[in-house]
Design a protein around this motif. Structure first.
Motif, short mmCIF file in Angstrom:
data_model
loop_
_atom_site.label_atom_id
_atom_site.label_comp_id
_atom_site.label_asym_id
_atom_site.label_seq_id
_atom_site.Cartn_x
_atom_site.Cartn_y
_atom_site.Cartn_z
N LEU A 66 61.47 -58.57 -39.89
CA LEU A 66 60.74 -57.64 -39.03
C LEU A 66 61.00 -56.19 -39.43
CD1 LEU A 66 58.80 -57.79 -36.64
CD2 LEU A 66 60.76 -57.49 -35.13
N GLU A 67 62.26 -55.86 -39.72
CA GLU A 67 62.54 -54.48 -40.15
C GLU A 67 61.86 -54.16 -41.47
OE1 GLU A 67 66.25 -51.50 -41.37
OE2 GLU A 67 66.66 -53.20 -40.02
N LEU A 68 61.77 -55.14 -42.35
CA LEU A 68 61.09 -54.93 -43.63
C LEU A 68 59.58 -54.82 -43.47
CD1 LEU A 68 63.07 -57.47 -45.85
CD2 LEU A 68 62.95 -55.00 -46.24
N THR A 69 59.03 -55.51 -42.48
CA THR A 69 57.57 -55.61 -42.33
C THR A 69 56.99 -54.52 -41.45
OG1 THR A 69 57.69 -58.02 -42.58
CG2 THR A 69 55.69 -57.13 -41.56
N TYR A 70 57.65 -54.23 -40.34
CA TYR A 70 57.07 -53.35 -39.32
C TYR A 70 57.53 -51.92 -39.52
CZ TYR A 70 55.85 -51.63 -34.62
OH TYR A 70 55.34 -50.91 -33.57
N PHE B 152 60.09 -49.45 -37.59
CA PHE B 152 61.38 -49.15 -38.19
C PHE B 152 61.23 -48.15 -39.33
CE2 PHE B 152 61.79 -53.37 -36.31
CZ PHE B 152 62.90 -53.16 -35.50
N HIS B 153 62.25 -47.33 -39.51
CA HIS B 153 62.24 -46.35 -40.58
C HIS B 153 62.16 -47.04 -41.94
CE1 HIS B 153 63.02 -42.64 -38.37
NE2 HIS B 153 63.85 -43.32 -37.61
N ASP C 185 50.26 -49.71 -37.02
CA ASP C 185 49.14 -50.65 -37.06
C ASP C 185 49.58 -52.11 -37.00
OD1 ASP C 185 50.24 -50.53 -39.61
OD2 ASP C 185 48.32 -50.66 -40.65
N LEU C 186 50.89 -52.37 -37.15
CA LEU C 186 51.40 -53.74 -36.98
C LEU C 186 52.16 -53.90 -35.66
CD1 LEU C 186 52.64 -54.76 -40.56
CD2 LEU C 186 50.78 -55.77 -39.24
N GLY C 187 51.96 -52.95 -34.75
CA GLY C 187 52.67 -52.99 -33.48
C GLY C 187 52.36 -54.22 -32.65
N ALA C 188 51.09 -54.63 -32.62
CA ALA C 188 50.71 -55.81 -31.84
C ALA C 188 51.35 -57.07 -32.41
CB ALA C 188 49.19 -55.96 -31.81
N GLY D 219 58.13 -60.74 -30.48
CA GLY D 219 59.19 -60.50 -29.50
C GLY D 219 59.81 -59.12 -29.53
N TYR D 220 59.24 -58.21 -30.37
CA TYR D 220 59.78 -56.84 -30.46
C TYR D 220 58.74 -55.87 -29.94
CZ TYR D 220 61.44 -52.43 -32.41
OH TYR D 220 61.85 -51.13 -32.56
#
Length: 325
Positions: free
Chosen positions: A206-210, A229-230, A214-217, A223-224
Motif C-alpha cells: 500500500l505504501e508503494l502503491t498509494y 504516502f510520501h 487518484d487512488l484514494g478510493a 482498509g486505509y
C-alpha cells in the motif's frame, strides 16, 4: 488503439469545446472524459511513470515518454497526462462501476529491458490494448494488491523471462506463470508468526502503491482511509527489497539460487554499480533474505529496517495536500 480510435479526443479539441481539465480528466457539467492510459505510462508500483506532458518531438519519434521526476512523484496531486481522452459513456458499466482501480500490465515485455513483467495498479480508467487489465473473480481489493505485489517480484519476473519467446506478454503466457494462491495470504507469515502473510504484505504494498489522491478510493477499499504516502526513494527501495526477499522465500528459492537469479538482471546491476559502486539491490535482498531465514528458524519475528514501519501515518501526506499544487 485503432478500431476504437473514433472515440479518442485530444486535449486541444476538448479545450476548444470548453471542457475543463481537472487533474487529468476533462469535465463539463456532469459529464467526464477520462484519460486513456498506455503501457508506457506505468511501471512497477508506479501509475505515474510517464506522461505526454512535455514530450519532445525526438521522444515522440522513438515512441517514448518523458519520465516523471522525483519532484513530480513527491506531489500527491501530480497526475500523468495521456495523449487521448474517452467519454465515460463509452465505458462498460459492469467494469467501471464496480471497481475503483485496475491491475494492469505492459503487453510489451522484453528480456533485454530493465524488467520484463511490468505490472501496476491504476485508477479505474480506459486503457489501450497495450495495457491489458487483470480481473479477479473475487473482486476483493486486498487480493488485487497481493497479486500486484507477487507480479512485481524479481522471482516472478525471472520465471516470465524463461517463458516469453518474443516481445509480448500474451495472456496465454501470463495464465501459465506461477503465483501464490489467495489462501496463502491468509496463512501465518513464516518470518513473523504474529501476522498473516497478507497483513505483512498489505502495508508495504500500500505504501508503494498509494502515492497520489487518484487512488484514494482504492486505498479505502483496502482498509486505509488516510492521505497518500510520501514518495521517498530510500524507503521505496527498502520496501521493495523486503517484498522481494519475502517472495524468494515464499517461492522456496535457496540462497544460492537467489544470488544466481539476481545476476540475471544485468541492467539492474549496471545501474546500481553506476550509482553506488556495488550491486546494492542484490546485497540488500540477500541480507534481508538471511534475516527472514533466521526469523523462521528462531521463531523471533523479523524486524523491518524501516523506521517508522510500513504505511505508518507519519510517512503520509497531510490531508491538506489534496488542495495543494
Amino acid at each position: 488503439i485503432t478500431s476504437s480510435s473514433h472515440l479518442f479526443r485530444t486535449k486541444k479539441s476538448l479545450e476548444t469545446e470548453n471542457w475543463i481539465l481537472k487533474g487529468n480528466s476533462f469535465h463539463k457539467a456532469e459529464e467526464i472524459f477520462r484519460p486513456l492510459y498506455e503501457g508506457k505510462m506505468i511501471s512497477l508500483f508506479d501509475h505515474r511513470f510517464g506522461s505526454y506532458e512535455g514530450q519532445t518531438q525526438a521522444q515522440a519519434n522513438k515512441g517514448i515518454l518523458p519520465k516523471s521526476t522525483e519532484a513530480q512523484h513527491s506531489s500527491p496531486c501530480f497526475l500523468p497526462m495521456p495523449k487521448y481522452w474517452v467519454h465515460e459513456s463509452n465505458l462498460p458499466d459492469e467494469i467501471f462501476n464496480r471497481r475503483n482501480a485496475f491491475l494492469t500490465f505492459r503487453d510489451v515485455a522484453r528480456s533485454v529491458d530493465f524488467r520484463t513483467a511490468v505490472f501496476s495498479t491504476i485508477p479505474a480508467t480506459p486503457c489501450s490494448d497495450k495495457l491489458p487489465l487483470v480481473f479477479l473473480p473475487s473482486e476483493q481489493p486486498c487480493e488485487v494488491i497481493y497479486l500486484a505485489s507477487c507480479f512485481s517480484a524479481f522471482i516472478f519476473d525471472y520465471v516470465a523471462r524463461q517463458k516469453i519467446g518474443g516481445a509480448n506478454l500474451g495472456l496465454f503466457i501470463l495464465k501459465q506463470l506461477p503465483v501464490l494462491l489467495p489462501n496463502q495470504y491468509i496463512a501465518t507469515c513464516g518470518w513473523d508468526n504474529t501476522l498473516s502473510l497478507g497483513d505483512w504484505i498489505l502495508p508495504r504494498a500500500l505504501e508503494l502503491t498509494y502515492n497520489a489522491w487518484d487512488l484514494g478510493a482504492f486505498a479505502k477499499d483496502c482498509g486505509y482511509d488516510g492521505p497518500p504516502f510520501h514518495w521517498n526513494v530510500e524507503r521505496r527501495f527498502l520496501l521493495r527489497c523486503e517484498m522481494d526477499a519475502a517472495y524468494f522465500n515464499l517461492y522456496g528459492i535457496t540462497r544460492d539460487d537467489v544470488d544466481y537469479i539476481m545476476e540475471t538482471f544485468p541492467i539492474v546491476r549496471r545501474e546500481d554499480e553506476k550509482q553506488y559502486s556495488e550491486y546494492r539491490t542484490k546485497r540488500v535482498i540477500l541480507e534481508i533474505y538471511d534475516e527472514m531465514q533466521q526469523a523462521i528458524e528462531s521463531g523471533e519475528p523479523y524486524q523491518t529496517r524501516l523506521d517508522p514501519p510500513p504505511a505508518d501515518p507519519a510517512v503520509a501526506h497531510s490531508p491538506r495536500a489534496e488542495v495543494e499544487v
